[in-house]
Every structure is written in C-alpha cells, then in structure tokens.
Enzyme design. Structure first.
Site, short mmCIF file in Angstrom:
data_model
loop_
_atom_site.label_atom_id
_atom_site.label_comp_id
_atom_site.label_asym_id
_atom_site.label_seq_id
_atom_site.Cartn_x
_atom_site.Cartn_y
_atom_site.Cartn_z
N HIS A 152 -8.48 14.93 -39.64
CA HIS A 152 -7.80 16.27 -39.71
C HIS A 152 -6.74 16.29 -38.73
O HIS A 152 -6.81 16.35 -37.73
CB HIS A 152 -8.96 17.39 -39.29
CG HIS A 152 -9.69 17.78 -40.62
ND1 HIS A 152 -9.38 19.00 -41.22
CD2 HIS A 152 -10.58 17.03 -41.27
CE1 HIS A 152 -10.32 18.79 -42.26
NE2 HIS A 152 -10.80 17.39 -42.22
N TYR A 189 -8.99 28.84 -39.12
CA TYR A 189 -9.66 29.86 -37.88
C TYR A 189 -8.90 31.19 -38.33
O TYR A 189 -7.77 31.26 -38.15
CB TYR A 189 -9.31 29.42 -36.48
CG TYR A 189 -9.84 28.37 -35.86
CD1 TYR A 189 -9.41 26.96 -36.36
CD2 TYR A 189 -11.12 28.30 -35.19
CE1 TYR A 189 -9.92 25.82 -35.89
CE2 TYR A 189 -11.76 27.14 -34.62
CZ TYR A 189 -11.29 25.86 -35.07
OH TYR A 189 -12.02 24.84 -34.81
N PRO A 246 -18.76 27.75 -29.77
CA PRO A 246 -18.14 26.54 -30.65
C PRO A 246 -16.90 26.65 -31.09
O PRO A 246 -16.39 25.95 -31.86
CB PRO A 246 -19.35 26.45 -31.70
CG PRO A 246 -19.80 27.99 -31.69
CD PRO A 246 -19.90 28.38 -30.38
N LYS A 249 -16.10 21.89 -28.90
CA LYS A 249 -16.19 21.02 -27.68
C LYS A 249 -17.60 20.69 -27.25
O LYS A 249 -17.79 19.72 -26.50
CB LYS A 249 -15.57 21.73 -26.64
CG LYS A 249 -14.08 21.95 -26.82
CD LYS A 249 -13.54 20.75 -26.51
CE LYS A 249 -11.76 20.71 -26.68
NZ LYS A 249 -11.37 19.77 -27.58
N TYR A 291 -7.22 20.91 -27.79
CA TYR A 291 -8.02 20.66 -29.01
C TYR A 291 -8.39 19.39 -29.24
O TYR A 291 -9.44 18.84 -29.55
CB TYR A 291 -7.26 21.59 -30.09
CG TYR A 291 -8.40 21.70 -31.59
CD1 TYR A 291 -8.65 22.79 -31.54
CD2 TYR A 291 -8.34 20.61 -32.50
CE1 TYR A 291 -9.76 23.07 -32.60
CE2 TYR A 291 -9.28 20.97 -33.55
CZ TYR A 291 -9.82 22.39 -33.62
OH TYR A 291 -10.69 22.35 -34.58
P1 FAD Z 1 -29.25 18.78 -27.71
O1 FAD Z 1 -28.49 18.23 -29.13
O2 FAD Z 1 -29.67 19.98 -27.68
O3 FAD Z 1 -30.37 17.54 -27.59
C1 FAD Z 1 -31.15 18.03 -26.66
C2 FAD Z 1 -32.49 17.23 -27.09
O4 FAD Z 1 -33.56 17.41 -26.00
C3 FAD Z 1 -33.31 18.09 -27.98
O5 FAD Z 1 -33.48 17.33 -29.42
C4 FAD Z 1 -34.53 18.77 -27.62
O6 FAD Z 1 -35.46 18.63 -28.64
C5 FAD Z 1 -34.76 17.65 -26.62
N1 FAD Z 1 -35.57 18.44 -25.45
C6 FAD Z 1 -35.60 19.70 -24.97
N2 FAD Z 1 -36.79 19.89 -24.08
C7 FAD Z 1 -36.93 18.57 -24.02
C8 FAD Z 1 -38.21 18.45 -23.00
N3 FAD Z 1 -38.77 19.03 -22.23
N4 FAD Z 1 -38.74 17.03 -23.25
C9 FAD Z 1 -38.12 16.11 -23.90
N5 FAD Z 1 -37.29 16.47 -24.93
C10 FAD Z 1 -36.62 17.78 -24.61
N6 FAD Z 1 -20.97 22.23 -31.02
C11 FAD Z 1 -20.05 22.21 -31.50
O7 FAD Z 1 -19.14 21.76 -31.26
N7 FAD Z 1 -19.74 22.68 -32.88
C12 FAD Z 1 -20.73 23.55 -33.68
O8 FAD Z 1 -20.42 23.97 -34.84
C13 FAD Z 1 -21.77 23.62 -33.10
N8 FAD Z 1 -22.87 24.24 -33.57
C14 FAD Z 1 -23.94 24.43 -32.69
C15 FAD Z 1 -25.00 25.24 -33.46
C16 FAD Z 1 -26.12 25.42 -32.80
C17 FAD Z 1 -27.24 26.16 -33.47
C18 FAD Z 1 -26.59 24.80 -31.44
C19 FAD Z 1 -27.74 25.00 -30.58
C20 FAD Z 1 -25.35 24.20 -30.80
C21 FAD Z 1 -24.14 23.81 -31.56
N9 FAD Z 1 -23.27 23.06 -31.06
C22 FAD Z 1 -21.98 23.06 -31.74
C23 FAD Z 1 -23.18 22.47 -29.91
C24 FAD Z 1 -23.80 20.85 -30.17
O9 FAD Z 1 -24.58 20.70 -31.11
C25 FAD Z 1 -24.18 20.44 -28.71
O10 FAD Z 1 -23.14 20.68 -27.75
C26 FAD Z 1 -24.83 19.17 -28.83
O11 FAD Z 1 -25.95 19.03 -29.56
C27 FAD Z 1 -25.06 18.61 -27.40
O12 FAD Z 1 -26.11 17.55 -27.51
P2 FAD Z 1 -27.12 17.28 -26.50
O13 FAD Z 1 -27.78 15.79 -26.78
O14 FAD Z 1 -26.53 17.30 -25.08
O15 FAD Z 1 -28.08 18.28 -26.60
C1 PHB Z 2 -17.74 22.17 -37.47
O1 PHB Z 2 -17.12 21.69 -38.62
O2 PHB Z 2 -18.90 22.24 -37.49
C2 PHB Z 2 -16.91 22.83 -36.68
C3 PHB Z 2 -15.54 22.69 -36.64
C4 PHB Z 2 -14.74 23.45 -35.67
C5 PHB Z 2 -15.24 24.19 -34.74
C6 PHB Z 2 -16.84 24.47 -34.78
C7 PHB Z 2 -17.49 23.81 -35.63
O3 PHB Z 2 -14.55 24.85 -33.86
#
Ligand code: FAD
Ligand code: PHB
Length: 392
Positions: free
Chosen positions: A74, A203, A295, A299, A387
């Site tokens: 993109h 956006y 979001p 990032k 971005y």
């Molecule tokens: P996570 O993906 O949260 O992984 C953490 C893991 O640790 C999970 O699998 C959990 O089950 C596990 N865990 C928790 N506690 C314990 C424990 N006590 N013992 C063992 N395991 C445990 N970011 C964007 O950039 N764009 C988006 O559109 C976007 N949408 C999102 C929508 C939702 C609903 C959420 C919650 C987040 C979103 N994010 C988005 C943020 C992005 O998904 C996260 O920043 C990313 O998943 C971070 O990865 P992580 O591995 O740090 O954490």
């Molecule tokens: C997505 O495609 O999940 C997405 C794209 C841009 C954003 C957030 C989420 O700012």
C-alpha cells in the site's frame, strides 16, 4: 515437573512467537507458555498493516514466503473529510516507504508453523502463570496444566503476555510507572465478506464519527467504526453497520459500497498506555504487555515487532559474547521508538475522530488542521514518515 531453557517466554501472540523463532535461528533455546488454545489465538482478528521494518524483520525470521506472496503493498492512504478526499503518497514522500497489508492472524499462523517445523517447545492452555526469583541467576515461571504444577527455570524471562498478562504486574509498584490516556469513543471493528471500497486504505473524518476502510483481500474488508464507549457488539446489527458506514462515506464511495456478511465483530477500546521500565531484573517486557496504542496509526503490532527486534538482538549479543550492553539498553532503546509511535497514534486519533466533548472552537480547529494537511506537502511528509515507521 521442572524444565530448563535459556529464555522463558510468557505469551504466544506475535511478540512471543516471533521472539522464540528469531532466537531459535541463532541457536538460543526457549519455551513459550500460552494460556489460550492455538485455535483461540488464531481466531483473534486484529492488526493488518505492516511497516517496512517489520516486513524485513519477518523475512529475516524465515517467515517471508507467504507474506511476499499474499501481502498487498500500500503505497498511499486517503484521508476524507467534509466533501474532500486527498491522497498521501507515502512512497513518494518517504523515498520508497510503504505499508504491507497482511493480517496478524496469518503472521501468527506462519510463526506457529515455523516453530512446529523446527521442534519449538510451545505449551498451550496453561493456567496460574506466575514469575519467581527474578533477582536470582535462574528465575522461574510456574504454571499449571492438566491438574499438574510445572516450572521452567531459565536465564531470562520475556513477558510477551499482552495488556492483561501477569508479567507487568510482577514489577513492584514502587518501580513501575504507567502513563495512560483514554479516549471518549471506541471502535466497532469488523471483518466482512465484501469488496473493499477502494484499493487503498481510507481514513474518514465525519461529524457522525470516524470510519477506517481497510481490507484483507479483494473479497474481504476490514472496517473500524467509531462508536460510543458503552456500545456492545449486540448494539450493532449488520443493517446498522452498513447504513452507518454508508452515511459517513462520500456519495461516490457510498454508492459503490459492497455490503456482505460480517465474519468478525469486536469492540476495540481506544487507549494509549505505556509502562516504564520495560526491564526489571531478569524480566523483559515486549509488545502489548508494556504498551498499547489506539489503532488509528496502525502501530500496535509493529511496536511488538520492533520490541522483539531489540530484545532478540540483546539476547544474541549476550549469548554470543557474554556482553550485557544491549540487554541493559533494551528498555531505553525500545521506549524511544514506542513513545514516537504513541505520540503519532494519539495525534492521528484526535485528528480524525469526532470528539463528543468538543465545542464549536475545537471542531473548527480540527477541520483547519485537516485542511492544512490536505494542502501542505511538509505536513503530509511528517505524517507519511511516522506512518511508515521510524527505522529500527
Ligand atoms: P497479544 O497479541 O495480546 O498476545 C499476548 C498473548 O499472551 C495472548 O495470546 C494471551 O492469551 C497470552 N497471555 C496473556 N496472559 C497470559 C498468562 N498469564 N499466561 C500465559 N499467556 C498469557 N493493532 C493494530 O495495529 N491494528 C488493529 O487494527 C488492531 N486491532 C486490535 C483489535 C483488538 C481487539 C485488540 C485487543 C488489539 C488490536 N490491535 C491492533 C493491537 C495488536 O493486535 C497488538 O498490538 C498485538 O497483538 C500485540 O502483540 P503481543 O504479542 O504483544 O500481544
Ligand atoms: C487493519 O487493516 O487492520 C488496519 C489498518 C490501518 C489501521 C488499523 C488497522 O490504522
């Protein structure tokens, strides 16, 4: 039962899986423990827009093949407000930078496959995770599985357990500082079986509320619709979703809006949060365990990637040379990048959402800022640089 490893990793989200994969490629042993099942982790539809630095890092981690085949480059984004829509040409403004659309679910799946192929030690569906002896040479992670108590003894613990995990709260209250901001709106986030409204992300600022139009493929769209902080998924029927998106789009886009079944629907709270320090004794936090962003700036996942990059580099230096320079610098190095992304995500959020607490002055000033952005190459360049992401 007690097991021994070099790095004990809590959480098998993108941060934990990627860390274990990168360490494995350098001959460093780890065990990953995860409280959910693999199916549950894979079912979480979340982020999708990857910075160039993250794409390069995933390739180096050996999971670039499907990403290169199925990821969509993109090179620009559109911003819509009032009756205008303008394009920010990221590629041109940043000298070649662009984002790649490739869902978090696919990254998680690719990492799971790669870990399984290389005999990775991943333990799912555990309970009662706790951290012990952080000040000793060999700290431990304890957990229960199938009614048995287990212990992992390791050199270091990586807390990759997301925002609600147990790692961050293990840091004593008089050491941990948190920085928090909540926004007076949430998103209802959707994955739909429908053609995207445009080939590029849009956006949309609208007085009824913000809409993000993103996609996963030519037949799957991803939308984020600004909603109230009390809203639940049940308040948003498919009819209401499509009519609200349509009302917030300009007539040309609304006319071509393809409506289809909702494959996933979730409420995403809008919050900025940072915990400092990201290291305490032999515990290192990475990803959402240490920080979250609204979001709007795409990032969250990218920051999880850069944390893992800095942390893996520090472990590789330690096991390769015995030096602890990069381990000692980890928190400060990661936080520098985190805070820049925090600022950018908050700024994008406030620029684009309709704030229910705003009066007439704030609304006029917000539109003035959007107009300025639509007219100023300097302002667009600043947005484009943040971005596509600060280089690692
Ligand atoms: P996570 O993906 O949260 O992984 C953490 C893991 O640790 C999970 O699998 C959990 O089950 C596990 N865990 C928790 N506690 C314990 C424990 N006590 N013992 C063992 N395991 C445990 N970011 C964007 O950039 N764009 C988006 O559109 C976007 N949408 C999102 C929508 C939702 C609903 C959420 C919650 C987040 C979103 N994010 C988005 C943020 C992005 O998904 C996260 O920043 C990313 O998943 C971070 O990865 P992580 O591995 O740090 O954490
Ligand atoms: C997505 O495609 O999940 C997405 C794209 C841009 C954003 C957030 C989420 O700012």
């Amino acid at each position: 039962m007690t097991e021994h490893t070099q790095i004990g990793i809590i959480g098998a989200g993108p941060a934990g899986l990627l860390l274990s994969q990168v360490l494995h490629l350098q001959g460093i042993d780890s065990i990953v423990v995860e409280r959910r099942s693999p199916e549950y982790v894979l079912g979480r539809v979340r982020a999708g827009a990857l910075e160039p630095g993250m794409v390069k890092f995933l390739r180096a981690a050996g999971i670039g093949e499907r990403l290169d085949r199925e990821g969509h480059p993109h090179k620009g984004i559109a911003i819509a407000f009032e009756d205008k829509r303008f394009r920010i040409d990221m590629e041109e403004l940043t000298g070649g930078g662009y984002l790649t659309i490739y869902g978090q679910t696919k990254i998680t799946e690719d990492l799971m496959t790669a870990r399984a192929e290389r005999g990775g030690n991943l333990v799912y569906e555990i309970g009662d995770t706790s951290i012990h002896d952080l000040d000793a040479d060999r700290p431990s992670i304890r957990y229960s599985k199938d009614d048995e108590e287990h212990e992992i003894r390791c050199d270091f613990i990586a807390g990759c357990d997301g925002f609600h995990g147990i790692s961050r709260p293990t840091i004593p209250g008089d050491v941990l500082k948190t920085f928090d901001r909540k926004y007076p709106y949430h998103w209802i986030a959707l994955l739909t079986e429908s053609r995207p409204v445009s080939e590029e992300l849009i956006y949309v600022h609208h007085e009824r509320g913000f809409v993000l139009c993103s996609m996963r493929s030519p037949t799957q769209s991803r939308y984020g619709i600004q909603c109230g902080t009390e809203d639940t998924v049940d308040d948003w029927s498919e009819d209401r979703i499509w009519s609200e998106i349509s009302a917030r789009l300009s007539p040309d886009l609304a006319d071509s809006l393809d409506t289809g079944a909702c494959l996933d629907k979730s409420i995403v709270p809008k919050r900025s949060f940072v915990a400092e320090p990201m290291q305490y004794q032999r515990l290192f936090l990475a990803g959402d365990a240490a920080h979250i962003v609204p979001p709007t700036g795409a990032k969250g996942l990218n920051l999880a990637g850069s944390d893992v990059y800095y942390l893996s580099r520090a472990f590789i230096e330690y096991y390769g040379t015995g030096r602890t320079d990069l381990l000692g610098a980890y928190g400060a190095t990661a936080l520098d990048r985190v805070w820049k992304a925090e600022w950018f995500s908050g700024w994008m959020t406030e620029l684009l959402h309709a704030n229910p607490n705003h009066g007439p002055y704030d609304r006029r000033a917000q539109i003035a800022q959007l107009r300025l952005l639509s007219q100023s190459r300097a302002a667009q360049t600043a947005l484009a640089q943040s971005y596509v992401g600060v280089p690692y």
